[in-house]
Design a protein around this motif. Structure first.
Motif, PDB file in Angstrom:
ATOM      1  N   VAL A  52       0.844  -1.190   0.000  1.00 11.15           N
ATOM      2  CA  VAL A  52       0.000   0.000   0.000  1.00 11.15           C
ATOM      3  C   VAL A  52       0.882   1.243   0.000  1.00 11.15           C
ATOM      4  O   VAL A  52       1.694   1.458   0.893  1.00 11.15           O
ATOM      5  CB  VAL A  52      -0.933   0.037   1.228  1.00 11.15           C
ATOM      6  N   PHE A  53       0.721   2.066  -1.042  1.00  7.66           N
ATOM      7  CA  PHE A  53       1.391   3.358  -1.144  1.00  7.66           C
ATOM      8  C   PHE A  53       0.320   4.410  -0.838  1.00  7.66           C
ATOM      9  O   PHE A  53      -0.459   4.793  -1.713  1.00  7.66           O
ATOM     10  CB  PHE A  53       1.976   3.555  -2.538  1.00  7.66           C
ATOM     11  N   LYS A  54       0.267   4.851   0.398  1.00 11.30           N
ATOM     12  CA  LYS A  54      -0.831   5.681   0.883  1.00 11.30           C
ATOM     13  C   LYS A  54      -0.608   7.162   0.598  1.00 11.30           C
ATOM     14  O   LYS A  54       0.428   7.730   0.940  1.00 11.30           O
ATOM     15  CB  LYS A  54      -0.995   5.472   2.395  1.00 11.30           C
ATOM     16  N   ALA A  55      -1.598   7.802  -0.019  1.00 12.94           N
ATOM     17  CA  ALA A  55      -1.550   9.236  -0.272  1.00 12.94           C
ATOM     18  C   ALA A  55      -2.084   9.982   0.937  1.00 12.94           C
ATOM     19  O   ALA A  55      -3.039   9.543   1.580  1.00 12.94           O
ATOM     20  CB  ALA A  55      -2.377   9.576  -1.508  1.00 12.94           C
ATOM     21  N   GLU A  56      -1.487  11.122   1.258  1.00 12.45           N
ATOM     22  CA  GLU A  56      -1.912  11.903   2.426  1.00 12.45           C
ATOM     23  C   GLU A  56      -3.308  12.476   2.224  1.00 12.45           C
ATOM     24  O   GLU A  56      -4.178  12.337   3.070  1.00 12.45           O
ATOM     25  CB  GLU A  56      -0.903  13.021   2.701  1.00 12.45           C
ATOM     26  N   ASN A  57      -3.531  13.153   1.128  1.00 13.55           N
ATOM     27  CA  ASN A  57      -4.851  13.715   0.828  1.00 13.55           C
ATOM     28  C   ASN A  57      -5.416  12.959  -0.370  1.00 13.55           C
ATOM     29  O   ASN A  57      -5.297  13.391  -1.513  1.00 13.55           O
ATOM     30  CB  ASN A  57      -4.742  15.209   0.529  1.00 13.55           C
ATOM     31  N   GLU A  58      -6.045  11.834  -0.065  1.00 11.86           N
ATOM     32  CA  GLU A  58      -6.439  10.888  -1.116  1.00 11.86           C
ATOM     33  C   GLU A  58      -7.554  11.414  -2.014  1.00 11.86           C
ATOM     34  O   GLU A  58      -8.612  11.811  -1.550  1.00 11.86           O
ATOM     35  CB  GLU A  58      -6.864   9.570  -0.470  1.00 11.86           C
ATOM     36  N   LYS A  59      -7.286  11.376  -3.322  1.00 14.84           N
ATOM     37  CA  LYS A  59      -8.289  11.731  -4.326  1.00 14.84           C
ATOM     38  C   LYS A  59      -9.029  10.491  -4.828  1.00 14.84           C
ATOM     39  O   LYS A  59     -10.226  10.539  -5.115  1.00 14.84           O
ATOM     40  CB  LYS A  59      -7.612  12.419  -5.514  1.00 14.84           C
ATOM     41  N   ALA A  60      -8.299   9.399  -4.970  1.00 10.75           N
ATOM     42  CA  ALA A  60      -8.878   8.146  -5.461  1.00 10.75           C
ATOM     43  C   ALA A  60      -7.874   7.025  -5.212  1.00 10.75           C
ATOM     44  O   ALA A  60      -6.752   7.268  -4.757  1.00 10.75           O
ATOM     45  CB  ALA A  60      -9.201   8.250  -6.952  1.00 10.75           C
ATOM     46  N   LYS A  61      -8.301   5.795  -5.507  1.00 15.00           N
ATOM     47  CA  LYS A  61      -7.441   4.627  -5.313  1.00 15.00           C
ATOM     48  C   LYS A  61      -7.131   3.965  -6.652  1.00 15.00           C
ATOM     49  O   LYS A  61      -8.002   3.871  -7.528  1.00 15.00           O
ATOM     50  CB  LYS A  61      -8.120   3.607  -4.391  1.00 15.00           C
ATOM     51  N   ILE A  62      -5.900   3.482  -6.784  1.00 12.61           N
ATOM     52  CA  ILE A  62      -5.469   2.773  -7.985  1.00 12.61           C
ATOM     53  C   ILE A  62      -4.981   1.389  -7.578  1.00 12.61           C
ATOM     54  O   ILE A  62      -4.112   1.260  -6.713  1.00 12.61           O
ATOM     55  CB  ILE A  62      -4.341   3.528  -8.717  1.00 12.61           C
ATOM     56  N   PHE A  63      -5.535   0.354  -8.199  1.00  9.45           N
ATOM     57  CA  PHE A  63      -5.134  -1.022  -7.924  1.00  9.45           C
ATOM     58  C   PHE A  63      -4.249  -1.491  -9.066  1.00  9.45           C
ATOM     59  O   PHE A  63      -4.640  -1.430 -10.234  1.00  9.45           O
ATOM     60  CB  PHE A  63      -6.372  -1.916  -7.815  1.00  9.45           C
ATOM     61  N   MET A  64      -3.034  -1.962  -8.734  1.00  3.73           N
ATOM     62  CA  MET A  64      -2.022  -2.266  -9.739  1.00  3.73           C
ATOM     63  C   MET A  64      -1.723  -3.763  -9.816  1.00  3.73           C
ATOM     64  O   MET A  64      -1.437  -4.399  -8.808  1.00  3.73           O
ATOM     65  CB  MET A  64      -0.743  -1.501  -9.408  1.00  3.73           C
ATOM     66  N   ILE A  65      -1.750  -4.294 -11.055  1.00  2.46           N
ATOM     67  CA  ILE A  65      -1.518  -5.720 -11.278  1.00  2.46           C
ATOM     68  C   ILE A  65      -0.327  -5.879 -12.232  1.00  2.46           C
ATOM     69  O   ILE A  65      -0.365  -5.400 -13.368  1.00  2.46           O
ATOM     70  CB  ILE A  65      -2.755  -6.402 -11.877  1.00  2.46           C
ATOM     71  N   HIS A  66       0.711  -6.539 -11.751  1.00  2.00           N
ATOM     72  CA  HIS A  66       1.941  -6.693 -12.529  1.00  2.00           C
ATOM     73  C   HIS A  66       1.804  -7.747 -13.621  1.00  2.00           C
ATOM     74  O   HIS A  66       0.830  -8.496 -13.697  1.00  2.00           O
ATOM     75  CB  HIS A  66       3.098  -7.085 -11.597  1.00  2.00           C
ATOM     76  N   GLY A  67       2.832  -7.828 -14.456  1.00  2.00           N
ATOM     77  CA  GLY A  67       2.847  -8.788 -15.548  1.00  2.00           C
ATOM     78  C   GLY A  67       3.488 -10.112 -15.185  1.00  2.00           C
ATOM     79  O   GLY A  67       4.001 -10.306 -14.077  1.00  2.00           O
ATOM     80  N   PHE A  68       3.476 -11.023 -16.154  1.00  2.00           N
ATOM     81  CA  PHE A  68       4.047 -12.355 -15.989  1.00  2.00           C
ATOM     82  C   PHE A  68       5.533 -12.232 -15.658  1.00  2.00           C
ATOM     83  O   PHE A  68       6.254 -11.492 -16.289  1.00  2.00           O
ATOM     84  CB  PHE A  68       3.880 -13.138 -17.294  1.00  2.00           C
ATOM     85  N   ALA A  69       5.963 -12.945 -14.618  1.00  2.00           N
ATOM     86  CA  ALA A  69       7.357 -12.984 -14.210  1.00  2.00           C
ATOM     87  C   ALA A  69       7.785 -11.778 -13.390  1.00  2.00           C
ATOM     88  O   ALA A  69       8.925 -11.711 -12.961  1.00  2.00           O
ATOM     89  CB  ALA A  69       8.286 -13.104 -15.413  1.00  2.00           C
ATOM     90  N   LEU A  70       6.913 -10.836 -13.167  1.00  2.00           N
ATOM     91  CA  LEU A  70       7.276  -9.658 -12.383  1.00  2.00           C
ATOM     92  C   LEU A  70       6.582  -9.705 -11.027  1.00  2.00           C
ATOM     93  O   LEU A  70       6.116 -10.739 -10.592  1.00  2.00           O
ATOM     94  CB  LEU A  70       6.941  -8.389 -13.168  1.00  2.00           C
ATOM     95  N   SER A  71       6.545  -8.575 -10.334  1.00  2.00           N
ATOM     96  CA  SER A  71       5.924  -8.523  -9.004  1.00  2.00           C
ATOM     97  C   SER A  71       5.525  -7.092  -8.712  1.00  2.00           C
ATOM     98  O   SER A  71       5.705  -6.200  -9.547  1.00  2.00           O
ATOM     99  CB  SER A  71       6.913  -9.017  -7.933  1.00  2.00           C
TER     100      SER A  71
END
Length: 311
Positions: A52-71
């Motif tokens: 979780v990379f938390k923003a101080e004054n949150e505008k919205a949330k972004i969910f991130m999905i990596h590719g094959f072989a990555l993380s």
């Protein structure tokens, strides 16, 4: 000469997809968190790692999905920039990758979009921007199709569409003889630093950045028992993209690198033909397959412009 270049590009792509699939990391929750912002999610008794990379004054949330072989590590540069602008970023490790659980013949094979959506809704029942890189883009598209109520917009990077896996390849991805042999081969190859560095350089199209890359972020978790076999199981679980459904989604941000040798041009063209109205299609000059890391400044600007435009 052109034929030779085309052949080399295909070989490089195959090596990246099948050799870099070695970068599958630690198996499940450890006593110490791998990162300061590491968290764990239980999915039917199986452990999924996320950051979780938390923003101080949150505008919205972004969910991130990596590719094959990555993380989740591949999102660190971009997530840092987006968080600074008010967007909380959650980067998850897919099964068989990063610090999430590993699959084997005894483990249920759950659809990736179901696992990722369950994690998303456990954190917030609001609408998310869902970002996907490479294989993660297929999963992001599947989430938007299956759970539209949870998705604001998709942010797709270095990806395309998956129209299906050939039957012969499906057989190999589940064959009990092929999996352990190829799995061990992958793990041994992943243990050779110079090979991983070379593949990284090709993926980035940036030799200098690759030479200064903290390789331990990849190699340390590569050497976990069951990584290679798990990668093959994961590859067999790629969701199919239903292009008729894509056309009816909210606008999509579609970003690719001009020097990406991994994603086939025909696959990119096919997705472009079916992007929904209002979508933004951008090509990053001199960007390789992993441009979200070495060209994070430009990628962040493109992303923020799109998010603010569609908000």
């Amino acid at each position: 000469m052109n034929k030779l270049k085309k052949t080399l590009s295909v070989l490089i792509a195959a090596v990246l997809l099948f050799s870099l699939c070695l970068p599958v990391f630690a198996a499940g929750q450890t006593e110490e968190k791998p990162f300061e912002n590491s968290e764990y999610f239980d999915y039917n008794g199986l452990t999924v790692h996320y950051r979780v990379f938390k923003a101080e004054n949150e505008k919205a949330k972004i969910f991130m999905i990596h590719g094959f072989a990555l993380s989740s590590y591949c999102w660190e540069e971009l997530a840092g920039r987006l968080t600074a602008e008010g967007y909380t970023c959650v980067a998850a490790d897919l099964p068989d990758f990063g610090y999430s659980y590993r699959e084997n013949s005894e483990t249920p094979l759950y659809p990736r979009e179901d696992i990722m959506h369950a994690l998303m809704t456990s954190l917030s029942d609001g609408r998310w921007y869902v970002a996907g890189h490479s294989m993660g883009g297929y999963i992001a598209l599947a989430i938007a199709e299956k759970y539209p109520e949870s998705v604001e917009n998709l942010l797709l990077y270095g990806t395309a569409c998956n129209t299906g896996t050939p039957d012969a390849l499906k057989y190999l991805m589940t064959d009990k003889t092929f999996i352990p042999v190829m799995g061990r081969f992958m793990e041994r190859l992943a243990g050779i630093d110079c090979v991983v560095r070379a593949l990284l350089s090709v993926g980035l199209c940036d030799k200098t950045y690759a030479e200064n890359y903290d390789l331990s972020k990849i190699t340390a978790p590569l050497r976990i028992k069951g990584t290679g076999a798990g990668a093959i199981y994961s590859f067999s679980m790629l969701p199919v993209t239903h292009l008729d459904k894509v056309e009816n989604m909210p606008p999509i941000l579609y970003v690719n690198g001009s020097r990406d040798a991994v994603i086939p041009d025909y696959s990119r063209r096919l997705l472009r033909k079916h992007l929904p109205s209002g979508s933004v299609d951008v090509t990053v000059k001199n960007g390789g397959h992993m441009f979200i890391e070495n060209l994070a400044d430009e990628t962040a600007k493109i992303s923020l412009d799109f998010i603010e435009k569609t908000a």
